[in-house]
Design a protein around this motif. Sequence first.
Motif, PDB file in Angstrom:
ATOM      1  N   ALA A 155     111.418 -69.644  43.508  1.00  0.00           N
ATOM      2  CA  ALA A 155     111.256 -68.191  43.433  1.00  0.00           C
ATOM      3  C   ALA A 155     109.813 -67.815  43.120  1.00  0.00           C
ATOM      4  O   ALA A 155     109.255 -66.888  43.716  1.00  0.00           O
ATOM      5  CB  ALA A 155     112.202 -67.619  42.381  1.00  0.00           C
ATOM      6  N   GLN A 156     109.199 -68.535  42.178  1.00  0.00           N
ATOM      7  CA  GLN A 156     107.794 -68.259  41.858  1.00  0.00           C
ATOM      8  C   GLN A 156     106.899 -68.534  43.064  1.00  0.00           C
ATOM      9  O   GLN A 156     105.888 -67.849  43.265  1.00  0.00           O
ATOM     10  CB  GLN A 156     107.354 -69.104  40.664  1.00  0.00           C
ATOM     11  N   GLY A 157     107.257 -69.529  43.862  1.00  0.00           N
ATOM     12  CA  GLY A 157     106.462 -69.850  45.045  1.00  0.00           C
ATOM     13  C   GLY A 157     106.443 -68.750  46.077  1.00  0.00           C
ATOM     14  O   GLY A 157     105.573 -68.730  46.951  1.00  0.00           O
ATOM     15  N   ASN A 158     107.395 -67.832  45.994  1.00  0.00           N
ATOM     16  CA  ASN A 158     107.446 -66.706  46.929  1.00  0.00           C
ATOM     17  C   ASN A 158     106.867 -65.426  46.351  1.00  0.00           C
ATOM     18  O   ASN A 158     106.824 -64.400  47.034  1.00  0.00           O
ATOM     19  CB  ASN A 158     108.903 -66.433  47.334  1.00  0.00           C
ATOM     20  N   SER A 159     106.428 -65.470  45.105  1.00  0.00           N
ATOM     21  CA  SER A 159     105.942 -64.262  44.437  1.00  0.00           C
ATOM     22  C   SER A 159     104.453 -64.057  44.682  1.00  0.00           C
ATOM     23  O   SER A 159     103.753 -64.946  45.179  1.00  0.00           O
ATOM     24  CB  SER A 159     106.201 -64.365  42.929  1.00  0.00           C
ATOM     25  N   HIS A 160     103.972 -62.875  44.315  1.00  0.00           N
ATOM     26  CA  HIS A 160     102.539 -62.622  44.358  1.00  0.00           C
ATOM     27  C   HIS A 160     101.907 -63.250  43.113  1.00  0.00           C
ATOM     28  O   HIS A 160     102.425 -63.086  41.999  1.00  0.00           O
ATOM     29  CB  HIS A 160     102.249 -61.124  44.395  1.00  0.00           C
ATOM     30  N   PRO A 161     100.802 -63.966  43.252  1.00  0.00           N
ATOM     31  CA  PRO A 161     100.228 -64.666  42.104  1.00  0.00           C
ATOM     32  C   PRO A 161      99.561 -63.713  41.117  1.00  0.00           C
ATOM     33  O   PRO A 161      99.067 -62.648  41.508  1.00  0.00           O
ATOM     34  CB  PRO A 161      99.188 -65.595  42.740  1.00  0.00           C
ATOM     35  N   PRO A 162      99.541 -64.098  39.855  1.00  0.00           N
ATOM     36  CA  PRO A 162      98.814 -63.296  38.872  1.00  0.00           C
ATOM     37  C   PRO A 162      97.310 -63.480  39.050  1.00  0.00           C
ATOM     38  O   PRO A 162      96.861 -64.429  39.704  1.00  0.00           O
ATOM     39  CB  PRO A 162      99.285 -63.880  37.535  1.00  0.00           C
ATOM     40  N   MET A 163      96.547 -62.585  38.460  1.00  0.00           N
ATOM     41  CA  MET A 163      95.086 -62.717  38.477  1.00  0.00           C
ATOM     42  C   MET A 163      94.601 -62.836  37.045  1.00  0.00           C
ATOM     43  O   MET A 163      94.827 -61.939  36.224  1.00  0.00           O
ATOM     44  CB  MET A 163      94.425 -61.514  39.159  1.00  0.00           C
ATOM     45  N   ALA A 164      93.986 -63.963  36.752  1.00  0.00           N
ATOM     46  CA  ALA A 164      93.470 -64.216  35.404  1.00  0.00           C
ATOM     47  C   ALA A 164      91.963 -64.416  35.463  1.00  0.00           C
ATOM     48  O   ALA A 164      91.404 -64.835  36.487  1.00  0.00           O
ATOM     49  CB  ALA A 164      94.149 -65.438  34.793  1.00  0.00           C
ATOM     50  N   LEU A 165      91.317 -64.126  34.354  1.00  0.00           N
ATOM     51  CA  LEU A 165      89.870 -64.264  34.237  1.00  0.00           C
ATOM     52  C   LEU A 165      89.532 -65.220  33.109  1.00  0.00           C
ATOM     53  O   LEU A 165      90.268 -65.352  32.133  1.00  0.00           O
ATOM     54  CB  LEU A 165      89.219 -62.907  33.952  1.00  0.00           C
ATOM     55  N   ARG A 166      88.412 -65.889  33.262  1.00  0.00           N
ATOM     56  CA  ARG A 166      87.856 -66.715  32.185  1.00  0.00           C
ATOM     57  C   ARG A 166      86.555 -66.084  31.724  1.00  0.00           C
ATOM     58  O   ARG A 166      85.678 -65.774  32.542  1.00  0.00           O
ATOM     59  CB  ARG A 166      87.586 -68.138  32.686  1.00  0.00           C
ATOM     60  N   VAL A 167      86.439 -65.882  30.423  1.00  0.00           N
ATOM     61  CA  VAL A 167      85.229 -65.287  29.852  1.00  0.00           C
ATOM     62  C   VAL A 167      84.219 -66.397  29.584  1.00  0.00           C
ATOM     63  O   VAL A 167      84.533 -67.401  28.950  1.00  0.00           O
ATOM     64  CB  VAL A 167      85.544 -64.530  28.552  1.00  0.00           C
ATOM     65  N   ASN A 168      83.013 -66.209  30.064  1.00  0.00           N
ATOM     66  CA  ASN A 168      81.919 -67.149  29.796  1.00  0.00           C
ATOM     67  C   ASN A 168      81.460 -66.936  28.360  1.00  0.00           C
ATOM     68  O   ASN A 168      80.751 -65.981  28.061  1.00  0.00           O
ATOM     69  CB  ASN A 168      80.769 -66.880  30.779  1.00  0.00           C
ATOM     70  N   ARG A 169      81.893 -67.813  27.474  1.00  0.00           N
ATOM     71  CA  ARG A 169      81.621 -67.564  26.064  1.00  0.00           C
ATOM     72  C   ARG A 169      80.161 -67.776  25.688  1.00  0.00           C
ATOM     73  O   ARG A 169      79.778 -67.510  24.551  1.00  0.00           O
ATOM     74  CB  ARG A 169      82.525 -68.418  25.173  1.00  0.00           C
ATOM     75  N   ARG A 170      79.334 -68.218  26.633  1.00  0.00           N
ATOM     76  CA  ARG A 170      77.890 -68.236  26.393  1.00  0.00           C
ATOM     77  C   ARG A 170      77.298 -66.840  26.544  1.00  0.00           C
ATOM     78  O   ARG A 170      76.156 -66.605  26.140  1.00  0.00           O
ATOM     79  CB  ARG A 170      77.197 -69.210  27.348  1.00  0.00           C
ATOM     80  N   ARG A 171      78.069 -65.941  27.156  1.00  0.00           N
ATOM     81  CA  ARG A 171      77.545 -64.606  27.435  1.00  0.00           C
ATOM     82  C   ARG A 171      78.371 -63.470  26.834  1.00  0.00           C
ATOM     83  O   ARG A 171      77.904 -62.329  26.788  1.00  0.00           O
ATOM     84  CB  ARG A 171      77.426 -64.409  28.944  1.00  0.00           C
ATOM     85  N   SER A 172      79.611 -63.763  26.422  1.00  0.00           N
ATOM     86  CA  SER A 172      80.448 -62.699  25.877  1.00  0.00           C
ATOM     87  C   SER A 172      81.610 -63.309  25.106  1.00  0.00           C
ATOM     88  O   SER A 172      81.668 -64.523  24.898  1.00  0.00           O
ATOM     89  CB  SER A 172      80.965 -61.797  27.008  1.00  0.00           C
ATOM     90  N   THR A 173      82.545 -62.458  24.711  1.00  0.00           N
ATOM     91  CA  THR A 173      83.770 -62.882  24.037  1.00  0.00           C
ATOM     92  C   THR A 173      84.952 -62.228  24.732  1.00  0.00           C
ATOM     93  O   THR A 173      84.787 -61.256  25.493  1.00  0.00           O
ATOM     94  CB  THR A 173      83.773 -62.458  22.557  1.00  0.00           C
ATOM     95  N   VAL A 174      86.139 -62.743  24.467  1.00  0.00           N
ATOM     96  CA  VAL A 174      87.337 -62.164  25.064  1.00  0.00           C
ATOM     97  C   VAL A 174      87.488 -60.703  24.650  1.00  0.00           C
ATOM     98  O   VAL A 174      87.785 -59.834  25.485  1.00  0.00           O
ATOM     99  CB  VAL A 174      88.582 -62.983  24.662  1.00  0.00           C
ATOM    100  N   ASP A 175      87.244 -60.411  23.377  1.00  0.00           N
ATOM    101  CA  ASP A 175      87.405 -59.033  22.901  1.00  0.00           C
ATOM    102  C   ASP A 175      86.426 -58.088  23.587  1.00  0.00           C
ATOM    103  O   ASP A 175      86.791 -56.979  24.009  1.00  0.00           O
ATOM    104  CB  ASP A 175      87.217 -58.971  21.384  1.00  0.00           C
ATOM    105  N   ALA A 176      85.167 -58.515  23.698  1.00  0.00           N
ATOM    106  CA  ALA A 176      84.158 -57.663  24.325  1.00  0.00           C
ATOM    107  C   ALA A 176      84.454 -57.468  25.809  1.00  0.00           C
ATOM    108  O   ALA A 176      84.320 -56.357  26.350  1.00  0.00           O
ATOM    109  CB  ALA A 176      82.771 -58.260  24.128  1.00  0.00           C
TER     110      ALA A 176
END
Length: 416
Positions: A155-176
Amino acid sequence: MDAARAVAAVTAGETLDDAFARMSDGLSDNGAAVRDLAYQCLRAHAGIDRRLAVLVPKPLREADRQALLRVALCRLEARPDGAHTTVSQAVDAARALGGDRFGGLMNAVLRNAQRRHAELEAAVAADEAARLQHPAWWLDRLRADHPDDWAGIAAQGNSHPPMALRVNRRRSTVDAAAAALAAAGIGAQAHGTTGLLLDKPCPVSRLPGFAEGVLSVQDLGAQGAAALLDVAAGQRVLDACAAPGGKACHLLEAADVDLLALDHSEARAQRIADNFARLGLPGRIAVGDAARPDDWWDGRPFDRILADVPCSASGVVRRHPDAKWLRRPKDIAQFASQQRAILDALWRVLAPGGKLLYATCSVFRAENQDQVAAFAARHPDCRRLTLSGAPDLSLLPTAEHDGFYYALLQKAADAA
């Protein structure tokens, strides 16, 4: 028409990514809609073909015409409220491709699809492969490997995928980064120290800080690799199958390591270079076959190796729906053989006491648990390290992340 061209290319054996790369200059202005329709059609391929088998029992010999029938029927099923427009546009496209005769066939097929909707739905319901939108052999393997979870994986294989981001912690933080997204009207939820899961996908051009290297698009499951490999400043690190470079970038963001990113393709290696440049990271890049270290290794062992090996992509099939139709049962054994060769070769270049993280985006045991168990049996100097108290980490696809497999292996400190 463009979506049908892409679908026809896949049925001829080309990957969807390669097809769109080849077609990029000639795509119409609504390229995003074209891509979405092609992906939608390939996800629903089995169900669409089962309906077509009822409506047109003998498939058309011309691949481009058969593909146009598939795409038109897919759009009709997905947008019943826009049936008049779909039929009109599909008939026009059919006439442009094959003249009035094909236009007439297209009109008849789509009108029949509307009239015989209940009959078509019953045909799909009676065919497991069509109903679950996966080849029968794929479903059989899922059932054998994951008897309690196989239906959910499909069922998951037929779904639309989520979109996730990775924060470059050399340049910012998750909160910012989350605050900047919120200010731009983009909802996101924090996951761990570097992850953000968007409430809904959006173009990277809308992401504040993306062009400046603050953010990268990376699945939450893929983001686990950097932490599991346990890198530290000063170590020599190899990402052995690195393109497009997401995990290599994450490792460089995590620690000041001497990293070599290796890939077999010059074009794919350029994608790594582009990501390093955007994120301002100092990694080195080499083009070579991970299974043949003598062609690229300088003789100095690595403290850490990420072996994100080629695989069936069965854990990320919602992002690559063409894989369901390009793969054949024999391919799994071929991938396993390739993985074995890469693992054995990379073990040679790992320093005594060093760690190797074996990774796939597969959910098939032959590429995961069976592969690692066989490797450990062949190499007495291999010790399997636990991950969260377990011998390995198997992430099945969910609404939040794709499917991944990880196993951490350590070379004996006194190994020759």
